[in-house]
Design a protein around this motif. Structure first.
Motif, PDB file in Angstrom:
ATOM      1  N   ARG A   1      56.183  43.086  43.719  1.00 46.62           N
ATOM      2  CA  ARG A   1      55.734  44.230  43.906  1.00 46.62           C
ATOM      3  C   ARG A   1      54.692  44.649  42.808  1.00 46.62           C
ATOM      4  O   ARG A   1      54.296  43.989  41.864  1.00 46.62           O
ATOM      5  CB  ARG A   1      56.811  45.561  43.550  1.00 46.62           C
ATOM      6  N   ARG A   2      53.905  45.667  43.073  1.00 48.24           N
ATOM      7  CA  ARG A   2      52.821  46.109  42.373  1.00 48.24           C
ATOM      8  C   ARG A   2      53.372  47.243  41.471  1.00 48.24           C
ATOM      9  O   ARG A   2      53.884  48.180  42.214  1.00 48.24           O
ATOM     10  CB  ARG A   2      51.739  46.620  42.773  1.00 48.24           C
ATOM     11  N   GLY A   3      53.120  47.444  39.974  1.00 45.77           N
ATOM     12  CA  GLY A   3      53.490  48.576  39.406  1.00 45.77           C
ATOM     13  C   GLY A   3      52.216  49.342  38.611  1.00 45.77           C
ATOM     14  O   GLY A   3      51.352  48.436  38.245  1.00 45.77           O
ATOM     15  N   ALA A   4      52.542  50.351  38.049  1.00 50.00           N
ATOM     16  CA  ALA A   4      51.699  51.324  37.533  1.00 50.00           C
ATOM     17  C   ALA A   4      52.529  51.609  36.436  1.00 50.00           C
ATOM     18  O   ALA A   4      53.571  52.465  36.437  1.00 50.00           O
ATOM     19  CB  ALA A   4      51.096  52.209  38.259  1.00 50.00           C
ATOM     20  N   ARG A   5      51.882  51.539  34.970  1.00 52.72           N
ATOM     21  CA  ARG A   5      52.669  51.848  33.807  1.00 52.72           C
ATOM     22  C   ARG A   5      51.579  52.817  32.958  1.00 52.72           C
ATOM     23  O   ARG A   5      50.438  52.495  33.154  1.00 52.72           O
ATOM     24  CB  ARG A   5      52.956  50.883  32.931  1.00 52.72           C
ATOM     25  N   VAL A   6      52.308  53.553  32.283  1.00 48.15           N
ATOM     26  CA  VAL A   6      51.340  54.396  31.347  1.00 48.15           C
ATOM     27  C   VAL A   6      51.943  54.546  29.828  1.00 48.15           C
ATOM     28  O   VAL A   6      52.941  54.574  29.352  1.00 48.15           O
ATOM     29  CB  VAL A   6      51.570  56.052  31.898  1.00 48.15           C
ATOM     30  N   LEU A   7      50.656  54.139  29.060  1.00 49.39           N
ATOM     31  CA  LEU A   7      51.022  54.241  27.626  1.00 49.39           C
ATOM     32  C   LEU A   7      50.827  55.782  27.403  1.00 49.39           C
ATOM     33  O   LEU A   7      49.623  56.169  27.324  1.00 49.39           O
ATOM     34  CB  LEU A   7      49.855  53.509  26.812  1.00 49.39           C
ATOM     35  N   LEU A   8      51.781  56.473  27.270  1.00 49.83           N
ATOM     36  CA  LEU A   8      51.658  57.843  27.081  1.00 49.83           C
ATOM     37  C   LEU A   8      51.745  58.124  25.468  1.00 49.83           C
ATOM     38  O   LEU A   8      52.921  57.990  24.859  1.00 49.83           O
ATOM     39  CB  LEU A   8      52.951  58.594  27.945  1.00 49.83           C
ATOM     40  N   LEU A   9      50.653  58.819  24.975  1.00 50.10           N
ATOM     41  CA  LEU A   9      50.770  59.157  23.627  1.00 50.10           C
ATOM     42  C   LEU A   9      50.787  60.807  23.480  1.00 50.10           C
ATOM     43  O   LEU A   9      50.103  61.367  24.156  1.00 50.10           O
ATOM     44  CB  LEU A   9      49.485  58.796  23.035  1.00 50.10           C
ATOM     45  N   ASP A  10      51.594  61.151  22.394  1.00 52.17           N
ATOM     46  CA  ASP A  10      51.279  62.670  22.135  1.00 52.17           C
ATOM     47  C   ASP A  10      50.579  62.794  21.043  1.00 52.17           C
ATOM     48  O   ASP A  10      49.640  62.053  20.811  1.00 52.17           O
ATOM     49  CB  ASP A  10      52.800  63.137  21.891  1.00 52.17           C
ATOM     50  N   ASP A  11      50.295  64.281  20.767  1.00 58.68           N
ATOM     51  CA  ASP A  11      49.328  64.564  19.811  1.00 58.68           C
ATOM     52  C   ASP A  11      49.454  64.205  18.422  1.00 58.68           C
ATOM     53  O   ASP A  11      48.514  64.200  17.612  1.00 58.68           O
ATOM     54  CB  ASP A  11      48.777  66.060  20.006  1.00 58.68           C
ATOM     55  N   GLU A  12      50.463  63.443  18.154  1.00 58.09           N
ATOM     56  CA  GLU A  12      50.756  62.845  17.105  1.00 58.09           C
ATOM     57  C   GLU A  12      50.490  61.486  16.748  1.00 58.09           C
ATOM     58  O   GLU A  12      50.988  60.736  15.851  1.00 58.09           O
ATOM     59  CB  GLU A  12      52.116  63.083  16.300  1.00 58.09           C
ATOM     60  N   GLY A  13      50.199  60.786  18.032  1.00 59.32           N
ATOM     61  CA  GLY A  13      49.997  59.473  18.211  1.00 59.32           C
ATOM     62  C   GLY A  13      51.268  58.483  18.476  1.00 59.32           C
ATOM     63  O   GLY A  13      51.129  57.353  18.518  1.00 59.32           O
ATOM     64  N   ARG A  14      52.142  59.351  18.913  1.00 61.96           N
ATOM     65  CA  ARG A  14      53.369  58.598  19.052  1.00 61.96           C
ATOM     66  C   ARG A  14      53.454  58.185  20.557  1.00 61.96           C
ATOM     67  O   ARG A  14      52.948  58.690  21.562  1.00 61.96           O
ATOM     68  CB  ARG A  14      54.774  59.561  18.802  1.00 61.96           C
TER      69      ARG A  14
ATOM     70  N   GLU B   1      51.116  44.192  36.885  1.00 61.19           N
ATOM     71  CA  GLU B   1      51.004  45.522  36.565  1.00 61.19           C
ATOM     72  C   GLU B   1      49.582  46.127  36.096  1.00 61.19           C
ATOM     73  O   GLU B   1      48.809  45.243  35.631  1.00 61.19           O
ATOM     74  CB  GLU B   1      52.038  45.842  35.421  1.00 61.19           C
ATOM     75  N   VAL B   2      49.515  47.343  36.276  1.00 58.94           N
ATOM     76  CA  VAL B   2      48.249  47.836  35.628  1.00 58.94           C
ATOM     77  C   VAL B   2      48.748  49.002  34.566  1.00 58.94           C
ATOM     78  O   VAL B   2      49.925  49.632  34.979  1.00 58.94           O
ATOM     79  CB  VAL B   2      47.251  48.659  36.604  1.00 58.94           C
ATOM     80  N   PHE B   3      48.070  49.043  33.406  1.00 61.48           N
ATOM     81  CA  PHE B   3      48.625  50.096  32.431  1.00 61.48           C
ATOM     82  C   PHE B   3      47.555  50.912  32.083  1.00 61.48           C
ATOM     83  O   PHE B   3      46.365  50.683  32.020  1.00 61.48           O
ATOM     84  CB  PHE B   3      49.037  48.990  31.039  1.00 61.48           C
ATOM     85  N   TYR B   4      47.663  52.232  31.895  1.00 65.27           N
ATOM     86  CA  TYR B   4      46.831  53.102  31.682  1.00 65.27           C
ATOM     87  C   TYR B   4      47.230  53.840  30.701  1.00 65.27           C
ATOM     88  O   TYR B   4      48.236  53.895  30.029  1.00 65.27           O
ATOM     89  CB  TYR B   4      46.958  54.413  32.986  1.00 65.27           C
ATOM     90  N   LEU B   5      46.249  54.698  29.839  1.00 62.29           N
ATOM     91  CA  LEU B   5      46.500  55.226  28.451  1.00 62.29           C
ATOM     92  C   LEU B   5      46.197  56.740  29.136  1.00 62.29           C
ATOM     93  O   LEU B   5      45.432  57.046  29.711  1.00 62.29           O
ATOM     94  CB  LEU B   5      45.375  54.892  27.549  1.00 62.29           C
ATOM     95  N   ALA B   6      46.958  57.465  28.429  1.00 64.88           N
ATOM     96  CA  ALA B   6      47.324  59.032  28.568  1.00 64.88           C
ATOM     97  C   ALA B   6      47.481  59.698  27.545  1.00 64.88           C
ATOM     98  O   ALA B   6      48.372  59.172  26.638  1.00 64.88           O
ATOM     99  CB  ALA B   6      48.067  59.437  29.680  1.00 64.88           C
ATOM    100  N   ARG B   7      46.984  61.067  27.082  1.00 64.70           N
ATOM    101  CA  ARG B   7      47.241  61.651  26.002  1.00 64.70           C
ATOM    102  C   ARG B   7      47.715  62.977  26.316  1.00 64.70           C
ATOM    103  O   ARG B   7      47.013  63.589  27.160  1.00 64.70           O
ATOM    104  CB  ARG B   7      46.295  61.767  25.153  1.00 64.70           C
ATOM    105  N   ILE B   8      48.829  63.372  25.762  1.00 62.70           N
ATOM    106  CA  ILE B   8      49.434  64.845  25.974  1.00 62.70           C
ATOM    107  C   ILE B   8      49.224  65.579  24.757  1.00 62.70           C
ATOM    108  O   ILE B   8      49.548  64.995  23.715  1.00 62.70           O
ATOM    109  CB  ILE B   8      50.812  65.047  26.788  1.00 62.70           C
ATOM    110  N   THR B   9      48.739  66.708  24.937  1.00 62.93           N
ATOM    111  CA  THR B   9      48.459  67.738  23.828  1.00 62.93           C
ATOM    112  C   THR B   9      49.045  69.073  23.763  1.00 62.93           C
ATOM    113  O   THR B   9      49.260  69.468  25.034  1.00 62.93           O
ATOM    114  CB  THR B   9      47.037  67.678  23.303  1.00 62.93           C
ATOM    115  N   GLY B  10      49.095  69.670  22.697  1.00 61.24           N
ATOM    116  CA  GLY B  10      49.367  71.121  22.767  1.00 61.24           C
ATOM    117  C   GLY B  10      50.719  71.621  23.519  1.00 61.24           C
ATOM    118  O   GLY B  10      51.633  70.750  23.177  1.00 61.24           O
ATOM    119  N   THR B  11      50.538  72.488  24.311  1.00 60.37           N
ATOM    120  CA  THR B  11      51.721  73.048  25.280  1.00 60.37           C
ATOM    121  C   THR B  11      52.447  71.939  25.942  1.00 60.37           C
ATOM    122  O   THR B  11      53.477  71.861  26.021  1.00 60.37           O
ATOM    123  CB  THR B  11      51.373  74.283  25.808  1.00 60.37           C
ATOM    124  N   GLN B  12      51.596  71.048  26.459  1.00 60.91           N
ATOM    125  CA  GLN B  12      51.993  69.924  27.205  1.00 60.91           C
ATOM    126  C   GLN B  12      52.820  69.097  26.498  1.00 60.91           C
ATOM    127  O   GLN B  12      54.004  68.434  27.001  1.00 60.91           O
ATOM    128  CB  GLN B  12      50.921  69.088  27.974  1.00 60.91           C
TER     129      GLN B  12
END
Length: 165
Positions: A4-17, A90-101
């Motif tokens: 199978r093919r997969g999509a993964r996310v390196l999800l960072l918060d506004d503190e870099g976690r 797999e493909v890995f994407y980077l995303a950042r969530i900030t503020g109210t999110q």
């Protein structure tokens, strides 16, 4: 072997976690490991759309495909899971969530039955904390791979190779 093919996310918060899930296999409940948010790409679905869908299902957080940077990495992994030998590209994407999110509590509402069976917890990790983890973390060397991305992605997709887990 199942493929199978997969999509993964390196999800960072506004503190870099970084958000990781800890799970186990029903065949080996004594072994657990940390892994990134993500999962299989459905037929006809784009990598980006799959990544956004997986984040919503696994966390309750809503992203737009435009929020994703990358893919920052690709890799192939062969592993045993749920009594089946699998190969996942797999493909890995980077995303950042900030503020109210970033303040939105994580939910399990979108989890599948299998995820309820095998995912034990989700946790935000700082890079120093992640370097101290004593159980397996996937992909291997995640802290070293993640560190250059904390200040931003350079626009290059890196192939992490093939792993047998």
């Amino acid at each position: 072997m199942r493929h199978r093919r997969g999509a993964r996310v390196l999800l960072l918060d506004d503190e870099g976690r970084l958000l990781l899930a800890r799970g186990h296999d029903t065949d080996q409940p004594e072994r657990s490991w940390w892994f990134t948010v993500g999962g299989g790409i459905e037929p006809g679905e784009s990598d980006r759309d799959a990544a956004v869908r997986e984040v919503l299902e696994e966390t309750g957080l809503r992203l737009d495909p435009a929020d994703l940077q990358g893919p920052v990495w690709t890799r192939s992994a062969i592993f045993d899971f749920y009594r089946e030998r699998c190969r996942q590209d797999e493909v890995f994407y980077l995303a950042r969530i900030t503020g109210t999110q970033a303040a939105v509590p994580l939910t399990r509402e979108g989890w599948t039955e299998i995820e309820h069976d095998v995912v034990d917890e989700m946790r935000w990790w700082t890079l120093p904390e992640l370097r101290q983890v004593t159980i397996e973390v996937f992909p291997a060397s995640l802290p070293d791979l993640l560190e250059p991305l904390l200040d931003g992605w350079d626009g290059q997709t890196r192939h992490l190779g093939e792993a047998t887990e």
